[in-house]
Scaffold this motif. Structure first.
Motif, PDB file in Angstrom:
ATOM      1  N   UNK A 270      -4.771  -5.171  -1.347  1.00 56.37           N
ATOM      2  CA  UNK A 270      -3.703  -4.447  -2.053  1.00 56.37           C
ATOM      3  C   UNK A 270      -4.112  -3.029  -2.435  1.00 56.37           C
ATOM      4  N   UNK A 271      -5.350  -2.651  -2.137  1.00 55.62           N
ATOM      5  CA  UNK A 271      -5.767  -1.272  -2.379  1.00 55.62           C
ATOM      6  C   UNK A 271      -4.837  -0.320  -1.620  1.00 55.62           C
ATOM      7  N   UNK A 272      -4.447   0.760  -2.245  1.00 54.33           N
ATOM      8  CA  UNK A 272      -3.437   1.660  -1.690  1.00 54.33           C
ATOM      9  C   UNK A 272      -4.051   3.014  -1.314  1.00 54.33           C
ATOM     10  N   UNK A 273      -4.771   3.100  -0.189  1.00 57.02           N
ATOM     11  CA  UNK A 273      -5.463   4.360   0.158  1.00 57.02           C
ATOM     12  C   UNK A 273      -4.505   5.494   0.488  1.00 57.02           C
ATOM     13  N   UNK A 274      -3.286   5.154   0.943  1.00 53.96           N
ATOM     14  CA  UNK A 274      -2.327   6.195   1.267  1.00 53.96           C
ATOM     15  C   UNK A 274      -1.469   6.617   0.095  1.00 53.96           C
ATOM     16  N   UNK A 275      -1.720   6.007  -1.072  1.00 60.26           N
ATOM     17  CA  UNK A 275      -0.965   6.296  -2.310  1.00 60.26           C
ATOM     18  C   UNK A 275       0.541   6.239  -2.026  1.00 60.26           C
ATOM     19  N   UNK A 443       6.133 -15.134   8.304  1.00 62.10           N
ATOM     20  CA  UNK A 443       5.331 -14.231   7.469  1.00 62.10           C
ATOM     21  C   UNK A 443       5.477 -12.810   7.987  1.00 62.10           C
ATOM     22  N   UNK A 444       5.680 -11.874   7.076  1.00 64.81           N
ATOM     23  CA  UNK A 444       5.683 -10.468   7.436  1.00 64.81           C
ATOM     24  C   UNK A 444       4.530  -9.763   6.739  1.00 64.81           C
ATOM     25  N   UNK A 445       3.789  -8.945   7.472  1.00 65.87           N
ATOM     26  CA  UNK A 445       2.684  -8.168   6.906  1.00 65.87           C
ATOM     27  C   UNK A 445       3.035  -6.697   7.053  1.00 65.87           C
ATOM     28  N   UNK A 446       3.029  -5.973   5.930  1.00 65.51           N
ATOM     29  CA  UNK A 446       3.393  -4.564   5.991  1.00 65.51           C
ATOM     30  C   UNK A 446       2.693  -3.730   4.941  1.00 65.51           C
ATOM     31  N   UNK A 447       2.778  -2.402   5.114  1.00 67.66           N
ATOM     32  CA  UNK A 447       2.123  -1.492   4.171  1.00 67.66           C
ATOM     33  C   UNK A 447       3.038  -0.359   3.709  1.00 67.66           C
TER      34      UNK A 447
END
Length: 583
Positions: A270-275, A443-447
């Motif tokens: 869950x770390x958000x490197x792209x803010x 299941x869906x995986x997204x960012x």
């Protein structure tokens, strides 16, 4: 005449004596199970020549057939029963089997005295052992004293492990349990010692059952129901119950320690490197429920592909395929059927990616690469089900990892609001159709919220993600796994499956308590996990095919504008450290 309620307070030896003297006005001993001093046992009597094979049969199926003891040929006592067992007449009723078929019932074996000289008695634990756990959580037992009648046993479609000609279906009892007491009952049943009586399926019974059979009668032993050893009460042994499907209703079980590890994985990715604000999209335990559902799946369809670079060839990005193939590799290791479905225009590219992934050791074997250009609900159902029959699905779980998702206006958008519909096939229709077919989960995986499956969190996407009101995917998956980079979600699913299938509590539930448990580490799953080396190889394969980073458009060792070394490699290592316990 002595009544059953009076008998329940008697010593085991006294009850056996009353049965022998025919002084009990009862048809069976199920009501006796409430006596804390009694452990009832079912009896099997067979020829001495068959005894060794039958003992191995019990040992191979130690949960449904827990062997408490056996007699010597012609003898009718066992340390488990006490010296006055009188097994020939100490059971209220026997069923007689000849050549594998039941040919009648008997209340005594005295008339078979000569034949019995060469026969051996086996004493098996029975489902009444669970009565104490039921009472601990405030639920009635299943004996006649609680219900006023016998509760049936059921033959299932699940076969026990066969040994030397001995075979049978798994036989179970069913109990209606209020949802709010479900986990407490599972934990109480685990604490009574041994595995017999613990749930092997929680949910819709049609997924398991076939026919009914009459309940048997038992003999009363001197053994007592015992608490599980302290080691079983550690987080490694405490079971937790989690809901994974509504149609059909299905719950799964895993140990508290396995659940905690998977929650740690969810926190890591869950770390958000792209803010981007993805923290607003997070829903607790989506990774856990998705991985539990996948663990039960037989055949999995994985999709990926986000053609964000529409002015380049190929237009795909480096986020998606690595995570999809990492998950596929671990599903292969678990022995599941895996297929990949992509846009028809990208079929050749993904076929090459799969082929080279096998050559580089990322995948163990090639997986089918499929396409779908349907366009109707009927076409989607025909693709997902054999002969188009919703009762016969080809796949029982669909997974989308960084796959372009359809927005509310029917278009597909990248993060910059550019419409890329002309590059995307309607694979979304398969996810829509799956929601109407019992037995298929997704299941869906997204960012970023514009990926297939993120319709589950679309309101949060519209509110918190840049351009969310336009780009938000409208198609919902059962589970929405949110990650700072979608590849991380694929890696985390693979790691979560490793954790679950290394958890004895979950493995026992998966195998429905049939067969002998495998020793931890017996399966060679560690090599199937994602690793820094394998994912570096995968990015190298993508670079050779001119697949670009999603944010910068650069070709090289980069995903979403973040360098592989120092960011992605570090994340992979952290996931592995949690998974394998190297903290």
């Amino acid at each position: 005449m002595i009544l059953p309620l009076q008998v329940r307070s008697c010593l085991p030896s006294a009850i056996r004596s009353l049965i022998l003297q025919k002084k009990l006005s009862i048809r069976n001993t199920s009501g006796m199970a409430g006596n804390p001093g009694l452990l009832p046992a079912s009896v099997v009597v067979l020829h001495r020549s068959l005894a060794p094979a039958f003992e191995r049969f019990c040992q191979a199926n130690s949960v449904p057939l827990p062997l408490l003891g056996r007699s010597k040929p012609g003898k009718w006592t066992s340390p488990a029963l006490g010296g006055d067992s009188g097994t020939r007449t100490g059971c209220l009723q026997f069923w007689k089997y000849e050549f594998g078929a039941c040919t009648g019932s008997l209340t005594s074996l005295d008339e078979y005295s000569e034949q019995l000289k060469d026969m051996v008695a086996f004493f098996l634990g029975c489902s009444f052992s669970l009565e104490k756990a039921l009472k601990e959580v405030g639920l009635p037992g299943r004996g006649s004293a609680d219900y006023g009648h016998d509760v049936g046993a059921y033959k299932t479609a699940v076969p026990c492990t066969s040994i030397a000609g001995f075979c049978c279906p798994l036989v179970v009892t069913m109990r209606p349990i209020p949802k709010d007491k479900l986990e407490r009952l599972v934990q109480a049943s685990a604490s009574i010692g041994g595995e017999h009586g613990q749930p092997i399926h929680i949910g819709a019974p049609e997924a398991l059952l076939a026919f009914t059979s009459a309940p048997g009668c038992t003999v009363m032993t001197d053994l007592k129901n015992t608490k599980a050893p302290a080691s079983c009460l550690t987080p490694e042994g405490i079971p937790e119950v989690h809901h994974i499907s509504q149609d059909p209703l299905h719950y799964s079980i895993a140990s508290a320690s396995a659940v905690q590890k998977i929650r740690e994985l969810e926190t890591l990715i869950a770390m958000d490197p792209g803010i981007r604000g993805i923290g607003h999209l997070l829903c607790r335990d989506e990774l856990l429920r998705a991985s539990l559902s996948l663990s039960h799946a037989r055949s999995v369809l994985v999709t990926t592909g986000f053609p964000t670079h529409f002015t380049h060839e190929p237009p795909e990005e480096t986020d998606g395929p690595p995570g999809a193939l990492a998950l596929a590799a671990f599903l292969q290791a678990l022995g599941k059927e895996v297929s990949l479905i992509v846009d028809q225009r990208a079929w050749g590219l993904h076929g090459k990616l799969v082929e080279e992934a096998v050559e580089q050791g990322v995948l163990k074997a090639r997986i089918p690469v499929l396409t779908y250009r349907g366009g109707s609900e009927e076409a989607a159902q025909a693709f997902l089900c054999k002969g188009g029959d919703p009762k016969s699905p080809r796949f029982d779980h669909l997974v989308a990892i960084e796959r372009a998702g359809r927005a509310a206006d029917g278009n597909y958008y990248n993060a910059r609001k550019m419409n890329i519909k002309h590059l995307v096939d309607p694979i979304d229709d398969l996810f829509l159709a799956a929601r109407k077919i019992p037995g298929i989960s997704s299941t869906g995986v997204g960012d970023g919220g514009n990926e297939l499956g993120m319709g589950k969190v679309k309101e949060a996407v519209k509110k918190h993600i840049r351009n969310g009101a336009v780009i938000a995917c409208d198609i919902e998956a059962d589970f929405a796994v949110i990650a700072g980079v979608s590849n991380w979600g694929g890696y985390a699913l693979a790691c979560a499956l490793y954790i679950l299938n290394s958890c004895e509590v979950h493995r026992r539930y998966l195998r429905k308590a049939i067969g002998a448990p495998r020793a931890p580490g017996e399966q060679n799953w560690t090599r199937a996990l994602p690793s820094v080396a394998k994912e570096e190889q995968m990015l190298g394969i993508l670079a050779r095919h001119r697949v670009r980073s999603g944010v910068t458009g650069r070709v090289g060792m980069e995903v979403d504008g973040l360098p592989f070394h120092g960011v992605h490699a570090e994340m992979i290592q952290k996931l592995l450290d949690v998974t394998t316990g190297r903290m």
